[in-house]
Design a protein around this motif. Structure first.
Motif, PDB file in Angstrom:
ATOM      1  N   UNK A   1       0.870  -1.170   0.000  1.00 30.78           N
ATOM      2  CA  UNK A   1       0.000   0.000   0.000  1.00 30.78           C
ATOM      3  C   UNK A   1       0.909   1.223   0.000  1.00 30.78           C
ATOM      4  N   UNK A   2       0.605   2.178  -0.869  1.00 27.19           N
ATOM      5  CA  UNK A   2       1.404   3.403  -0.955  1.00 27.19           C
ATOM      6  C   UNK A   2       0.479   4.609  -0.817  1.00 27.19           C
ATOM      7  N   UNK A   3       0.870   5.596  -0.002  1.00 25.86           N
ATOM      8  CA  UNK A   3      -0.001   6.768   0.163  1.00 25.86           C
ATOM      9  C   UNK A   3       0.822   8.051   0.285  1.00 25.86           C
ATOM     10  N   UNK A   4       0.253   9.117  -0.289  1.00 27.89           N
ATOM     11  CA  UNK A   4       0.880  10.444  -0.258  1.00 27.89           C
ATOM     12  C   UNK A   4      -0.182  11.445   0.183  1.00 27.89           C
ATOM     13  N   UNK A   5      -0.190  11.753   1.487  1.00 29.55           N
ATOM     14  CA  UNK A   5      -1.056  12.813   2.002  1.00 29.55           C
ATOM     15  C   UNK A   5      -0.339  14.151   1.869  1.00 29.55           C
ATOM     16  N   UNK A   6      -1.047  15.194   1.441  1.00 26.58           N
ATOM     17  CA  UNK A   6      -0.557  16.577   1.485  1.00 26.58           C
ATOM     18  C   UNK A   6      -1.545  17.324   2.371  1.00 26.58           C
ATOM     19  N   UNK A   7      -1.278  17.333   3.665  1.00 29.28           N
ATOM     20  CA  UNK A   7      -2.256  17.860   4.626  1.00 29.28           C
ATOM     21  C   UNK A   7      -2.446  19.367   4.457  1.00 29.28           C
TER      22      UNK A   7
ATOM     23  N   UNK B   1       4.102  20.993   1.795  1.00 23.78           N
ATOM     24  CA  UNK B   1       5.062  21.534   2.767  1.00 23.78           C
ATOM     25  C   UNK B   1       4.460  21.506   4.175  1.00 23.78           C
ATOM     26  N   UNK B   2       5.327  21.632   5.176  1.00 28.17           N
ATOM     27  CA  UNK B   2       4.870  21.776   6.555  1.00 28.17           C
ATOM     28  C   UNK B   2       4.436  20.495   7.221  1.00 28.17           C
ATOM     29  N   UNK B   3       4.561  19.366   6.536  1.00 33.11           N
ATOM     30  CA  UNK B   3       4.116  18.098   7.098  1.00 33.11           C
ATOM     31  C   UNK B   3       5.270  17.361   7.766  1.00 33.11           C
ATOM     32  N   UNK B   4       4.946  16.560   8.790  1.00 32.78           N
ATOM     33  CA  UNK B   4       5.909  15.650   9.415  1.00 32.78           C
ATOM     34  C   UNK B   4       5.258  14.275   9.506  1.00 32.78           C
TER      35      UNK B   4
ATOM     36  N   UNK C   1      10.106  15.057   6.806  1.00 29.32           N
ATOM     37  CA  UNK C   1       9.467  16.374   6.766  1.00 29.32           C
ATOM     38  C   UNK C   1       9.056  16.792   5.355  1.00 29.32           C
ATOM     39  N   UNK C   2       8.050  17.665   5.298  1.00 31.84           N
ATOM     40  CA  UNK C   2       7.505  18.266   4.074  1.00 31.84           C
ATOM     41  C   UNK C   2       6.750  17.238   3.236  1.00 31.84           C
ATOM     42  N   UNK C   3       7.221  16.880   2.013  1.00 27.39           N
ATOM     43  CA  UNK C   3       6.376  16.027   1.162  1.00 27.39           C
ATOM     44  C   UNK C   3       6.494  14.563   1.598  1.00 27.39           C
ATOM     45  N   UNK C   4       5.746  14.249   2.667  1.00 31.50           N
ATOM     46  CA  UNK C   4       5.790  12.918   3.291  1.00 31.50           C
ATOM     47  C   UNK C   4       4.977  11.920   2.460  1.00 31.50           C
TER      48      UNK C   4
END
Ligand SMILES: [Ca+2]
Ligand SMILES: [Ca+2]
Ligand SMILES: [Ca+2]
Length: 269
Positions: A146-152, A157-160, A220-223
């Motif tokens: 399973x692969x996932x890319x959240x951009x909150x 940016x700004x994600x951890x 950090x950032x694009x997690x």
């Protein structure tokens, strides 16, 4: 990611211009989730008007395959949206999808169930069940990802992000006050990784059999993150994965962790 314009929607299915893309949308409470079942998987999750997700998809490797392949690139047998809570919200909230790959001797049945929160709660839950079935008359060794890319908060940016105990993935945008946690209910993954885009995605097209590196972060950032399950199916056998994603306003403690992480990262530079 550029998406073609929606042409027409009927019974929850929307057909789009230009490609074989087939988009399904499920809705519940304050939340909407969108899936392209023939290219790339889930590409949107909206909670109270805010965009939180860039992409989720599944990949696999079996038999003599030299590299992983996307489940959404295999033959689509069917996709059925349904409504499971007609008395509280009459819109379709669940999507069941079936894929078959005769060369690999596998069938993939995926069910997404969306439970939106009350308006303004900024909370929503997406439960997923995946059944992998062996169609071969012999044992079938499978690696499933399973692969996932959240951009909150709609920003990469700004994600951890980090992974606890090899089975709970966490991501927080402290400044925007939003977080997501994914719990693998059953079974525990064989491997996991949290990394910056597009490092994990590149593994699925590098021409090599890949194994996740068990990196728990923080990143950090694009997690992005991924879970991997390795298993051998008997003839006619199946493997069930159950997991759950929950978006919530970031708790104050998580926000503090995020700020501490950002400070630590600046010091390292
Ligand atoms: Ca963000
Ligand atoms: Ca690979
Ligand atoms: Ca991201």
């Amino acid at each position: 990611m550029t998406r073609p314009i929606l042409l027409a929607c009927a019974a929850g299915a929307c057909f789009v211009t230009g490609a074989s893309a087939q988009v399904f949308i499920i809705e519940d409470g304050n939340s909407t989730a969108a899936f392209d079942v023939t290219a790339g998987g889930q590409f949107s999750w909206i909670v109270d008007g805010g965009s939180e997700l860039f992409n989720q998809d599944f990949y696999f490797r079996a038999g003599n395959m030299l590299d992983e392949a996307s489940v959404t690139s295999t033959a689509l047998i069917g996709a059925v949206p349904t409504d499971t809570n007609p008395f509280s919200d009459p819109r379709d909230d669940t999507l069941s999808v079936l894929y078959r790959d005769l060369a690999a001797g596998l069938e993939f049945e995926i069910r997404y169930g969306l439970s939106g929160g009350t308006p303004g709660s900024r909370t929503a839950d997406l439960a997923e069940q995946i059944i992998i079935r062996n169609l071969l008359p012999s044992a079938n060794a499978v690696s499933f990802f399973q692969y996932v890319d959240f951009d909150l908060g709609g920003t990469s940016t700004g994600d951890m992000g980090w992974i606890d105990n090899g089975r709970v993935a966490n991501q927080v945008d402290a400044a925007l006050g939003i977080s997501v946690a994914e719990t693998v209910v059953v079974p525990a993954p064989s491997h996991y990784s949290v990394a910056n885009f597009p490092n994990i995605l590149n593994l699925f097209s590098d021409g090599l059999p890949s194994t996740l590196d068990d990196n728990a972060g923080p990143v950090f950032d694009d997690v992005t993150w991924s879970f991997q399950w390795d298993f051998v199916l008997d003839p006619g056998g199946s493997f069930l994965i159950s997991k759950d994603k929950l978006i919530t306003p970031a708790p104050a403690s998580l926000a503090l962790v995020g700020i501490a992480g950002l400070v630590a990262r600046r010091r390292r530079r």
